[in-house]
Write an enzyme that holds these catalytic residues in place. Structure first.
Site, PDB file in Angstrom:
ATOM      1  N   GLU B  63       2.912  -4.703  -1.414  1.00 14.10           N
ATOM      2  CA  GLU B  63       3.169  -5.477  -0.203  1.00 14.10           C
ATOM      3  C   GLU B  63       3.618  -6.908  -0.474  1.00 14.10           C
ATOM      4  O   GLU B  63       4.350  -7.492   0.316  1.00 14.10           O
ATOM      5  CB  GLU B  63       1.916  -5.502   0.684  1.00 14.10           C
ATOM      6  CG  GLU B  63       1.533  -4.143   1.264  1.00 14.10           C
ATOM      7  CD  GLU B  63       0.750  -3.269   0.302  1.00 14.10           C
ATOM      8  OE1 GLU B  63       0.357  -3.770  -0.789  1.00 14.10           O
ATOM      9  OE2 GLU B  63       0.525  -2.086   0.603  1.00 14.10           O
ATOM     10  N   HIS B 113      -3.117  -0.968  12.635  1.00 16.73           N
ATOM     11  CA  HIS B 113      -4.501  -0.811  12.183  1.00 16.73           C
ATOM     12  C   HIS B 113      -5.270  -2.122  12.074  1.00 16.73           C
ATOM     13  O   HIS B 113      -5.870  -2.424  11.049  1.00 16.73           O
ATOM     14  CB  HIS B 113      -4.536  -0.064  10.830  1.00 16.73           C
ATOM     15  CG  HIS B 113      -4.065   1.350  10.916  1.00 16.73           C
ATOM     16  ND1 HIS B 113      -2.796   1.679  11.327  1.00 16.73           N
ATOM     17  CD2 HIS B 113      -4.682   2.523  10.639  1.00 16.73           C
ATOM     18  CE1 HIS B 113      -2.658   2.995  11.309  1.00 16.73           C
ATOM     19  NE2 HIS B 113      -3.785   3.537  10.896  1.00 16.73           N
TER      20      HIS B 113
END
Lengths: 294, 321
Positions: B63, B113
């Site tokens: 990421e 999420h």
């Protein structure tokens, strides 16, 4: 010797004389800027100077010396602490005034301690947190290729920078996406902030790591400007993968008391006598020395 | 043996609403590209991948690189939408800071999420700090829409906005708050229900719970105003001050730590303009745990009865103030 080959050789000599002059001016202005700022990283600026001189002086296609042309080549200084040398090579190229490297780290100026793209658009992105400029360069290479722009993207990394995990995320990513329009250059001067790389966190076998990650790796003497030119040409001729040029350099190159001494990596306050000696060794004129140190 | 049924594609979740909206928006916005870190099935981005495969970029489970790459792609004129779970956005906060916000890149970071809404994956996966972290980055706009309809509108607003945006979606099926015709504007809160005793200011999944809390309060003759504050930053300071002026007591509700998120933004706005009693509903500086979202919301006091109780505490302070 035929007339043609003589002309070619004279051309080549002219190119090398020009690159030598750009490199010398880059080193001088970088040291002058660090002296005037009272802080800054001289070691890594000097080790990178020949690489920067060849990139800007012979390789990068930057029409008008500005960041305006969408089809220009991009150079990202991922080792952002070498900003003094970046501002200096732009001045040596005539892209910015000498005042830009000489105003290094001064409040209210564009000459930030680490390159900031909103202040100096030629920075292409803002760097100073190691690993990020490399990823941003990968994004530029992906974005340009996606839009069918033939420009090339270059990123310069420090050796210590390659201890960042993000660099290896990026290494995997650029190879996976087959970014042959990307060329990374490591200024491998073997020293980092506190000590030698080998004592802090060893990088070797360095070239083998990059090859294992899917890159075309070339190792050169990073102060041999002919070798730098040849390596960049080889990178441009590599069409199936990204290229890494591992440039073996000497930290503090050109200043006798700095060469290969970790002390000169960090941000230092240079004394007037040290600066005068450094600038003289780097070939600065008495007039320039007097002006810059005033 | 039959194939396992995937739970990712929850039809009426905020993440699905985002993914569908983005795929549609891309039809008329050629510069839009999407970046994924191996969870397109979970973030709603699978809709975009299917509709626009050449504009979908895969980065694997990495990421930090993906976030900074987005900055680089934006530098070439593209509009990158980076998606991963909220907790992994936290992993790349510094990349968002330097390579996106500091460089003023037109990147949209979309985080699925968030909060206890994650449910059974547990405390490691439940981001309770993302609104605070991204809100503290100069120049970063922070959004947390309330329902699927608003999510679609907010996705368009974010994509068409010139500047970096962090936007929360959500994992679980979401309650519907809006009918068609809702107008979403970045920086504007929206009064969903008027009232004069106390104002409940909520974002994300807590908006539906705040509306339910207002009904509970009405049964006790307490008139509660409900504000959907889908833009956490820049906070609608005028509306916050007006609510303080007109109702004299405020409750904030968010699926996030009570430190630094919506509650922090509202409190900061109030002390600058017109202080009044404020009660905070959210995680009280603790981590979550595994469980179904509804069970967790009850255990960690995020449900309507807890919001109503907080409203009564605020009212009591208002009267004794």
């Amino acid at each position: 010797m035929s007339a043609i080959s003589l002309a070619a050789r004279q051309d080549q000599d002219r190119v090398h004389a020009r690159l030598a002059a750009i490199a010398a001016r880059t080193r001088q202005l970088a040291i002058a800027g660090i002296y005037r700022a009272g802080s800054g990283h001289p070691g890594g600026a000097l080790s990178a100077a020949d690489l920067l001189a060849v990139l800007y002086g012979a390789e990068l296609n930057i029409p008008g010396g500005t960041a305006d042309d969408p089809a220009r080549d991009r150079f990202v200084l991922s080792k952002g602490h070498a900003a003094p040398a970046l501002y200096a090579v732009w001045a040596a190229m005539g892209y910015v005034a000498d005042a830009v490297p000489l105003a290094l780290r001064r409040i209210g100026t564009a000459s930030q301690g680490h390159p900031h793209v909103l202040d100096l658009p030629l920075s292409e992105t803002s760097t100073g947190s190691l690993g990020q400029g490399f990823s941003v360069a990968i994004g530029m290479a992906l974005g340009l290729r996606h839009q069918y722009v033939a420009a090339r993207v270059y990123a310069m990394l420090g050796d210590g920078e390659c201890q960042e995990g993000e660099v290896w995320e990026g290494a995997m990513c650029a190879a996976h996406h087959g970014l042959s329009n990307l060329c990374a250059i490591v200024d491998y001067n073997k020293l980092q902030s506190d000590d030698r790389n080998a004592n802090i966190m060893g990088l070797e076998p360095f070239a083998a790591k990059w090859r294992a990650f899917g890159w075309h790796a070339i190792e050169i003497d990073g102060h041999d400007r002919a070798a730098i030119l040849a390596a960049l040409a080889e990178a441009a001729a590599t069409h199936d993968r990204p290229t890494i040029v591992i440039a073996h350099t000497i930290k503090g190159k050109g200043v006798s008391y700095m060469e290969d001494r970790p002390l000169w990596h960090g941000s230092v306050k240079m004394k007037p006598d040290e600066t005068r000696q450094a600038l003289a060794e780097l070939g600065a004129t008495e007039t320039d020395i007097a002006t810059w140190m005033a | 043996m039959s194939a396992p049924s995937l739970i990712a594609a929850s039809g009426d979740s905020l993440r699905e609403a985002f993914g569908k909206a983005l795929a549609t928006l891309a039809e008329t916005r050629e510069r839009l590209v999407a970046l994924d870190a191996d969870i397109a099935g979970g973030t709603g981005l699978h809709h975009f991948r299917k509709a626009h495969p050449s504009r979908f970029f895969q980065f694997g489970i990495a990421e930090q690189n993906m976030m900074a790459v987005a900055g680089g792609m934006a530098a070439t004129g593209l509009i990158p939408v980076v998606t991963t779970f909220a907790v992994f956005c936290l992993r790349a906060v510094e990349q968002a800071r330097l390579s996106i916000a500091y460089a003023k890149r037109n990147v949209k970071i979309v985080a699925s999420h968030p909060g206890l809404d994650v449910g059974p994956d547990g405390g490691s996966a439940q981001a309770l700090e993302d609104l605070a972290a991204f809100r503290a980055i100069p120049g970063m706009t922070v959004l947390s829409p309330a329902d699927p309809h608003e999510m679609a509108l907010a996705t368009q607003a974010a994509v068409d906005f010139d500047g970096p945006v962090y936007m929360r979606t959500g994992r679980s099926p979401a309650c519907s708050v809006y009918a068609n015709g809702h107008v979403f504007r970045i920086g504007k809160g929206h009064i969903l229900r008027d009232g004069h005793d106390v104002t409940l200011i909520a974002c994300g999944v807590e908006v539906a719970r705040a509306l339910e809390a207002a009904k509970l309060l009405a049964a006790e003759n307490i008139s509660a105003r409900v504000v959907n504050m889908a833009t956490i930053k820049p906070i609608d300071a005028d509306l916050v001050a007006r609510c303080a002026e007109e109702t004299g007591a405020i409750v904030t509700a968010e699926d996030h730590n009570t430190i630094g998120g919506l509650g922090g933004a509202v409190a900061e706005a109030l002390v600058r303009a017109r202080p009044c009693p404020v009660e905070f509903v959210g995680l009280e500086d603790v981590f979550g745990e595994s469980g179904e979202p509804d069970e967790l919301a009850e255990k960690y006091r995020l449900t309507a009865p807890h919001i109503a109780a907080a409203a009564k505490r605020a009212l009591k302070r208002k009267r004794h103030g």
